[in-house]
Scaffold this active site. Sequence first.
Site, short mmCIF file in Angstrom:
data_model
loop_
_atom_site.label_atom_id
_atom_site.label_comp_id
_atom_site.label_asym_id
_atom_site.label_seq_id
_atom_site.Cartn_x
_atom_site.Cartn_y
_atom_site.Cartn_z
N GLY A 1 45.40 60.61 42.12
CA GLY A 1 44.56 61.04 40.83
C GLY A 1 45.12 62.08 40.27
N SER B 1 46.80 62.01 37.40
CA SER B 1 46.96 61.73 36.02
C SER B 1 45.42 62.67 35.43
CB SER B 1 46.73 60.49 35.52
OG SER B 1 48.06 59.77 36.00
N GLY C 1 44.17 66.99 39.30
CA GLY C 1 45.27 66.55 39.77
C GLY C 1 46.42 66.83 39.01
N LYS D 1 31.07 60.58 48.01
CA LYS D 1 32.08 61.87 48.41
C LYS D 1 31.65 62.42 49.76
CE LYS D 1 34.61 63.72 45.76
NZ LYS D 1 36.14 63.34 45.40
P1 NAD Z 1 39.43 62.84 36.57
O1 NAD Z 1 38.60 61.74 36.32
O2 NAD Z 1 39.94 63.87 35.38
O3 NAD Z 1 40.61 62.39 37.55
C1 NAD Z 1 40.66 61.46 38.58
C2 NAD Z 1 41.93 60.58 38.64
O4 NAD Z 1 41.46 59.55 39.55
C3 NAD Z 1 41.93 60.10 37.26
O5 NAD Z 1 43.31 60.35 36.87
C4 NAD Z 1 41.59 58.30 37.80
O6 NAD Z 1 42.49 57.58 37.05
C5 NAD Z 1 41.97 58.38 39.10
N1 NAD Z 1 41.64 57.40 40.00
C6 NAD Z 1 40.24 56.91 39.86
N2 NAD Z 1 39.97 55.88 40.64
C7 NAD Z 1 41.21 55.55 41.29
C8 NAD Z 1 41.89 54.47 41.98
N3 NAD Z 1 40.96 53.70 42.70
N4 NAD Z 1 43.25 54.71 42.48
C9 NAD Z 1 43.83 55.59 42.03
N5 NAD Z 1 43.57 56.48 41.07
C10 NAD Z 1 42.12 56.57 40.73
O7 NAD Z 1 38.53 63.71 37.66
P2 NAD Z 1 38.67 65.33 37.96
O8 NAD Z 1 37.63 65.85 37.29
O9 NAD Z 1 40.15 65.55 37.80
O10 NAD Z 1 38.04 65.36 39.55
C11 NAD Z 1 39.20 65.24 40.66
C12 NAD Z 1 38.31 65.51 42.00
O11 NAD Z 1 37.52 66.43 42.07
C13 NAD Z 1 37.46 64.31 42.08
O12 NAD Z 1 37.84 63.72 43.53
C14 NAD Z 1 36.28 64.71 41.65
O13 NAD Z 1 35.10 63.90 42.80
C15 NAD Z 1 36.13 66.27 42.24
N6 NAD Z 1 35.00 66.85 41.76
C16 NAD Z 1 35.23 67.12 40.37
C17 NAD Z 1 34.48 67.88 39.76
C18 NAD Z 1 34.30 68.23 38.28
O14 NAD Z 1 33.37 68.75 37.90
N7 NAD Z 1 35.30 67.53 37.34
C19 NAD Z 1 33.23 68.82 40.52
C20 NAD Z 1 33.49 68.57 41.86
C21 NAD Z 1 34.28 67.77 42.52
#
Ligand code: NAD
Length: 243
Positions: free
Chosen positions: A13, A15, A19, A145
Amino acid sequence: MSTQQKDVYLVIGGSGFVGRHIVDHLLARGDVVSVFDIVQRHHDVPFYAGDITDEQQVLNAIRKSGTTCIIHTASPPHGAKDPSIYHKVNVDGTRAVIDAAVAAGISKLVYTSSAGVVFDGSDVINLDERSPYPEKPFDAYNDSKAKGEALILDANGKGGLLTVALRPAGIFGPGDRQMMVGLYQAYQRGQTHFQVGDNNNLFDYTYVGNLAQAHLLAADKLVPPSDTKPIDPELRSSLGYAL
Ligand code: NAD
């Protein structure tokens, strides 16, 4: 792996919003890091295109990159039209990541969970990591999650793998494509005159750079029990519960 040897990282993840910041923090301290994702958004580190629901793709990336530590941040964003995607990626996909990690003899796996894993829609006050998951999850995303997190924690010790999960709540900072966008859309819809609660609501927001740093610290602290120092009894008693 002893604490003296440097890990080689695979950010799954990588990208994405969180990440990407983890990758930048690893690069800044001179670590070797690759990205595994379904899309490529950056071109300064080795990239492995793949889907975590395919264990073999994850395994190939681990082997080709020489990974010793996985940081798994991948998830579909909140608000997907088809909620079944959450179970597929966050539960089945996380299981595939664990299986690939064990098959490859990986020593560390850090998982980005969510504070939502303990949220059922009602007020949550003074919860900590000892609190159980709610009987009725708030929605499919939070449910997936929680189930993904449980798999990660259950895998601790499996084939020498050490695991840890972090639970951020709201995340803000450069590259955010969810929180500020959502707030701005509410503003555009003229929804700024509503107030939820009596103005005493508390919600936890974390700067993405601090969250990235927390992932690195969590990875650094994942060492076999023989390499850890005993916990200072004073610290243990100040925490107020058995560690
Ligand atoms: P994001 O959507 O920016 O990044 C997630 C990445 O995962 C993307 O680049 C996407 O292409 C990749 N991805 C999705 N499905 C995939 C798959 N099947 N195989 C490979 N890659 C895949 O999200 P983020 O905001 O960076 O969130 C990152 C983590 O933090 C997540 O696990 C999310 O649940 C958790 N989180 C986010 C928030 C928030 O507010 N953004 C809050 C709490 C927890």
